[in-house]
Scaffold this active site. Structure first.
Site, PDB file in Angstrom:
ATOM      1  CD  GLU A 189      -1.602  -2.348   1.846  1.00 13.31           C
ATOM      2  OE1 GLU A 189      -2.503  -3.111   2.242  1.00 13.31           O
ATOM      3  OE2 GLU A 189      -0.386  -2.625   1.933  1.00 13.31           O
ATOM      4  N   PRO A 217      -9.133  46.394   6.073  1.00 16.51           N
ATOM      5  CG  PRO A 217      -8.603  47.131   8.228  1.00 16.51           C
ATOM      6  CD  PRO A 217      -8.501  47.533   6.793  1.00 16.51           C
ATOM      7  CG  PHE A 242      -5.000  42.842   4.966  1.00 12.07           C
ATOM      8  CD1 PHE A 242      -4.313  41.675   5.258  1.00 12.07           C
ATOM      9  CD2 PHE A 242      -5.786  43.418   5.955  1.00 12.07           C
ATOM     10  CE1 PHE A 242      -4.415  41.080   6.505  1.00 12.07           C
ATOM     11  CE2 PHE A 242      -5.896  42.844   7.203  1.00 12.07           C
ATOM     12  CZ  PHE A 242      -5.210  41.663   7.485  1.00 12.07           C
ATOM     13  CB  ILE A 294       4.206  28.960   3.281  1.00 11.95           C
ATOM     14  CG1 ILE A 294       4.660  27.831   2.353  1.00 11.95           C
ATOM     15  CG2 ILE A 294       4.556  30.314   2.662  1.00 11.95           C
ATOM     16  CD1 ILE A 294       3.924  27.796   1.019  1.00 11.95           C
ATOM     17  NE  ARG A 304      -1.557  34.544  10.835  1.00 10.69           N
ATOM     18  CZ  ARG A 304      -2.585  34.083  10.106  1.00 10.69           C
ATOM     19  NH1 ARG A 304      -2.391  33.726   8.859  1.00 10.69           N
ATOM     20  NH2 ARG A 304      -3.781  33.991  10.629  1.00 10.69           N
ATOM     21  CG  ASP A 341      -4.668  34.736   6.165  1.00  4.65           C
ATOM     22  OD1 ASP A 341      -4.509  33.676   6.773  1.00  4.65           O
ATOM     23  OD2 ASP A 341      -5.784  35.160   5.799  1.00  4.65           O
ATOM     24  NE  ARG A 359     -13.563  36.816   5.121  1.00  8.20           N
ATOM     25  CZ  ARG A 359     -12.863  36.004   5.891  1.00  8.20           C
ATOM     26  NH1 ARG A 359     -11.930  35.233   5.339  1.00  8.20           N
ATOM     27  NH2 ARG A 359     -13.080  35.947   7.197  1.00  8.20           N
TER      28      ARG A 359
END
Length: 278
Positions: A73, A163, A172, A195, A201, A213, A239
């Site tokens: 497998e 924001p 941003f 990352i 972050r 983000d 958004r």
């Protein structure tokens, strides 16, 4: 799309649970059905525009000989991943690993494991509002490209946005990224969070300021929910900083639940905002 089939490639390797299997080895047979677009190769009679199945066979043989796993497998899973990474023209592969001399202790003809792997189309939203914002977005794109088996197909322009949620923070810089990857949803989440961590972050305030983000917006047309991940992203249709860049690179990408493409979602959000002002 068309397929190339390799049937029962015979190779000697040392995979198995029992000590004598890894010590002495045995014959395995590997079959593969490879999906790729070789229309141009067929038209031009050009090997460089298709998959060299001889090279694939030698790659399989080397992998089988150079690695040792307890389970077939695991062999099938790892080998299919490595083939996709090594030959990016392949869009999908169904791989079967057979073990006709398995130590079962009863009469049998064969035992095998089959798996199917493919490249997935993923759309990501990336954003930053701390430090060198453009530098962090560039870092995200470069990091995504550096992973073998993950390819950045297109990147939107970088857009400055206000924001949302927690308002006492800098503006941003946002973008959308189209990626082709063999990673599963959860593996992709681990990768993008790695990352983010490399970009220092910190998660101190919900919806607060951040160096980087990365959100998974779409993964093919998958509808997926786990304790750590929801696809499509739960609030993406609310958004504009997601929809506006997404419209640049994927205006016709369809939300698998709302059944509306990126342009329609953006127009609907705009109309909602206008009605709220009345």
């Amino acid at each position: 799309m068309s397929t190339i089939t390799i049937t029962n490639l015979k190779t000697f390797a040392h995979h198995g649970v029992l000590p004598e299997e890894t010590a002495n080895g045995q014959y395995f047979y590997v079959s593969a059905v490879i999906t790729c677009d070789f229309a141009k190769a067929a038209k031009n009679d050009d090997l460089t525009e298709t998959i060299d199945y001889g090279t694939v066979c030698h790659f399989i043989d080397r992998f089988m000989k150079e690695n040792t796993f307890k389970l077939i497998e695991t062999v099938a899973d790892r080998l299919s991943d490595e083939i996709l990474k090594e030959f990016p023209r392949i869009t999908e592969i169904t791989l079967e690993v057979s073990k006709p001399d398995a130590p079962i202790g009863l009469p049998f003809e064969n035992v095998s494991v089959k798996t199917t792997k493919k490249y997935h189309t993923v759309y990501l939203s990336i954003g930053s509002n701390l430090g060198d914002k453009k530098g962090y977005l560039d870092f995200a794109v470069h990091s995504l490209s550096s992973e073998k088996g993950t390819y950045v197909e297109s990147v939107s322009s970088y857009k400055e946005t206000a924001p949302v949620g927690y308002l006492d923070q800098p503006y941003f810089l946002n973008a959308a990224v189209a990626v082709r990857t063999i990673l599963s949803p959860e593996a992709l989440l681990d990768f993008v969070q790695k990352i983010e961590t490399e970009a220092k972050r910190e998660r101190e305030i919900h919806w607060g300021p951040r160096t980087l983000d990365i959100d998974i917006i779409y993964y093919d047309d998958l509808i997926y929910q786990s304790p750590t991940l929801c696809i499509p992203h739960l609030r993406m249709h609310e958004r504009n900083f997601v929809l506006s860049p997404l419209c640049e690179i994927a205006p016709n990408a369809v939300h698998p639940i709302l059944n509306m493409n990126s342009r329609m979602l953006k127009d609907a959000l705009h109309k909602q905002k206008l009605s709220e002002l009345e």
